[in-house]
Design a protein around this motif. Structure first.
Motif, short mmCIF file in Angstrom:
data_model
loop_
_atom_site.label_atom_id
_atom_site.label_comp_id
_atom_site.label_asym_id
_atom_site.label_seq_id
_atom_site.Cartn_x
_atom_site.Cartn_y
_atom_site.Cartn_z
N LEU A 6 0.99 -1.29 0.13
CA LEU A 6 -0.05 0.00 0.08
C LEU A 6 0.97 1.08 -0.02
O LEU A 6 0.30 2.29 0.21
CB LEU A 6 -0.93 0.05 1.18
N GLY A 7 2.14 1.13 0.06
CA GLY A 7 3.02 2.18 0.16
C GLY A 7 3.50 2.97 1.25
O GLY A 7 4.14 3.96 1.17
N PHE A 8 3.29 2.07 2.31
CA PHE A 8 3.84 2.71 3.62
C PHE A 8 5.35 2.12 3.76
O PHE A 8 5.66 1.24 3.33
CB PHE A 8 2.86 1.97 4.62
N THR A 9 5.92 3.15 4.48
CA THR A 9 7.33 2.81 4.75
C THR A 9 7.55 1.84 5.99
O THR A 9 6.39 1.63 6.78
CB THR A 9 8.25 4.11 5.29
N MET A 10 8.65 1.24 6.32
CA MET A 10 8.62 0.20 7.40
C MET A 10 8.30 0.89 8.59
O MET A 10 7.92 0.38 9.55
CB MET A 10 10.14 -0.43 7.37
N GLU A 11 8.76 2.20 8.67
CA GLU A 11 8.60 2.92 10.08
C GLU A 11 7.15 3.11 10.34
O GLU A 11 6.57 3.05 11.55
CB GLU A 11 9.47 4.40 9.95
N GLU A 12 6.26 3.67 9.14
CA GLU A 12 4.79 3.61 9.22
C GLU A 12 4.24 2.20 9.76
O GLU A 12 3.17 2.60 10.51
CB GLU A 12 4.13 4.14 8.04
N ILE A 13 4.65 1.32 8.92
CA ILE A 13 4.08 0.16 9.42
C ILE A 13 4.30 -0.32 10.90
O ILE A 13 3.52 -0.80 11.63
CB ILE A 13 4.62 -1.07 8.57
N HIS A 14 5.65 -0.15 11.19
CA HIS A 14 5.92 -0.59 12.81
C HIS A 14 5.02 0.27 13.72
O HIS A 14 4.63 -0.09 14.69
CB HIS A 14 7.41 -0.47 12.79
N ALA A 15 4.81 1.49 13.27
CA ALA A 15 3.85 2.47 14.10
C ALA A 15 2.45 2.01 14.22
O ALA A 15 1.88 2.02 15.44
CB ALA A 15 4.17 3.79 13.70
N MET A 16 2.01 1.37 12.95
CA MET A 16 0.65 0.76 12.92
C MET A 16 0.58 -0.32 13.60
O MET A 16 -0.79 -0.94 14.09
CB MET A 16 0.14 0.67 11.56
N LYS A 17 1.57 -1.32 13.69
CA LYS A 17 1.41 -2.61 14.12
C LYS A 17 0.78 -3.10 15.39
O LYS A 17 -0.07 -3.94 15.36
CB LYS A 17 2.70 -3.38 13.86
N PRO A 18 1.04 -2.22 16.43
CA PRO A 18 0.49 -2.55 17.75
C PRO A 18 -0.97 -2.26 17.59
O PRO A 18 -1.77 -3.03 18.14
CB PRO A 18 1.06 -1.39 18.73
N LEU A 19 -1.45 -1.31 16.89
CA LEU A 19 -3.01 -0.97 16.90
C LEU A 19 -3.66 -2.06 16.10
O LEU A 19 -4.71 -2.54 16.29
CB LEU A 19 -3.08 0.35 16.06
N ILE A 20 -2.94 -2.54 14.92
CA ILE A 20 -3.55 -3.67 14.09
C ILE A 20 -3.68 -4.97 14.95
O ILE A 20 -4.72 -5.69 14.74
CB ILE A 20 -2.67 -3.94 12.82
N GLU A 21 -2.47 -5.16 15.75
CA GLU A 21 -2.50 -6.46 16.57
C GLU A 21 -3.70 -6.30 17.47
O GLU A 21 -4.58 -7.39 17.81
CB GLU A 21 -1.23 -6.73 17.29
N ALA A 43 -9.97 -12.60 8.10
CA ALA A 43 -11.04 -11.61 8.03
C ALA A 43 -10.73 -10.54 9.19
O ALA A 43 -10.56 -9.15 9.05
CB ALA A 43 -12.47 -11.87 8.40
N ARG A 44 -10.40 -10.76 10.38
CA ARG A 44 -9.82 -9.98 11.49
C ARG A 44 -8.74 -9.14 11.18
O ARG A 44 -8.64 -7.97 11.20
CB ARG A 44 -9.71 -10.86 12.76
N LEU A 45 -7.67 -9.90 10.68
CA LEU A 45 -6.33 -9.27 10.36
C LEU A 45 -6.95 -8.27 9.23
O LEU A 45 -6.31 -7.06 9.42
CB LEU A 45 -5.42 -10.12 10.04
N GLY A 46 -7.52 -8.64 8.24
CA GLY A 46 -7.71 -7.61 7.01
C GLY A 46 -8.45 -6.57 7.52
O GLY A 46 -8.07 -5.53 7.24
N PHE A 47 -9.54 -6.71 8.28
CA PHE A 47 -10.30 -5.61 8.71
C PHE A 47 -9.42 -4.57 9.67
O PHE A 47 -9.26 -3.42 9.41
CB PHE A 47 -11.55 -5.89 9.44
N ALA A 48 -8.69 -5.12 10.50
CA ALA A 48 -7.85 -4.34 11.30
C ALA A 48 -6.82 -3.57 10.59
O ALA A 48 -6.55 -2.37 10.94
CB ALA A 48 -6.97 -5.41 12.47
N ILE A 49 -6.38 -4.10 9.61
CA ILE A 49 -5.30 -3.41 8.82
C ILE A 49 -6.12 -2.07 7.83
O ILE A 49 -5.75 -1.19 7.75
CB ILE A 49 -4.43 -4.19 7.59
N SER A 50 -7.05 -2.61 7.44
CA SER A 50 -7.81 -1.59 6.83
C SER A 50 -8.21 -0.42 7.43
O SER A 50 -8.22 0.69 7.03
CB SER A 50 -9.11 -2.27 6.07
N VAL A 51 -8.85 -0.55 8.87
CA VAL A 51 -9.24 0.63 9.59
C VAL A 51 -7.99 1.12 10.17
O VAL A 51 -8.20 2.66 10.40
CB VAL A 51 -10.11 0.12 10.63
N ASN A 52 -6.82 0.77 10.20
CA ASN A 52 -5.86 1.57 10.75
C ASN A 52 -4.87 1.98 9.82
O ASN A 52 -3.94 2.78 10.23
CB ASN A 52 -4.96 0.45 11.61
#
Length: 159
Positions: A6-21, A43-52
């Motif tokens: 989706l074009g996010f940097t590794m830093e952005e992904i690491h920042a979102m990861k706790p919220l997604i989990e 489905a849970r993981l996909g939705f969590a990624i999508s909203v975060n």
């Protein structure tokens, strides 16, 4: 991986990861290969990624049909927060109750064609009446009905 696609940097992904989990709430399975997940866990993981990732437009296709009622309510609450923030949500579902409770406008598609479009309060009762009627038909009647729709569509196609 989805974040990178989706074009996010590794830093952005690491920042979102706790919220997604936290949102996905699948515990230690988060570190297992996705191919080992149940459909509900995916489905849970996909939705969590999508909203975060905080999209302006979110398409939700039957995501609420899996999982327990607690997760479903968490998703509905998040979707409502998105709506309150002026974001666009396309909610695809056969669950008339969820559509009635969440949607203002409804597009009823039948065999790929528009059957009705309008206010949820108008379209949902018609949909429920049709599904009740359709469920009472024999298998042969259901097949004949679908065949008539497909025949009509074929006749309308340019030659």
């Amino acid at each position: 991986l989805k974040g990178l696609m989706l074009g996010f940097t590794m830093e952005e992904i690491h920042a979102m990861k706790p919220l997604i989990e936290e949102f996905a709430d699948i515990g230690e399975f988060i570190d297992q290969p996705v191919k080992s997940y149940s459909s509900g866990m995916r489905a849970r993981l996909g939705f969590a990624i999508s909203v975060n990732i905080n999209p302006d437009i979110m398409i939700i296709d039957e995501a609420l049909s899996v999982g327990d009622s607690t997760f479903t309510q968490k998703c509905l609450d998040k979707m409502d927060a998105f709506r309150q923030n002026g974001k666009t949500i396309v909610f695809v579902s056969h669950n008339a109750k969820q559509v009635r409770n969440f949607c203002d406008k409804v597009l009823w598609l039948e065999c790929g064609e528009t059957r009705a479009f309008g206010a949820a309060k108008d379209v949902i009762p018609a949909y429920e009446m049709f599904t009740k009627q359709y469920s009472g038909w024999t298998k042969e009647q259901q097949i004949a009905y679908k065949d008539r729709i497909l025949q009509r569509r074929q006749e309308q196609m340019p030659q």
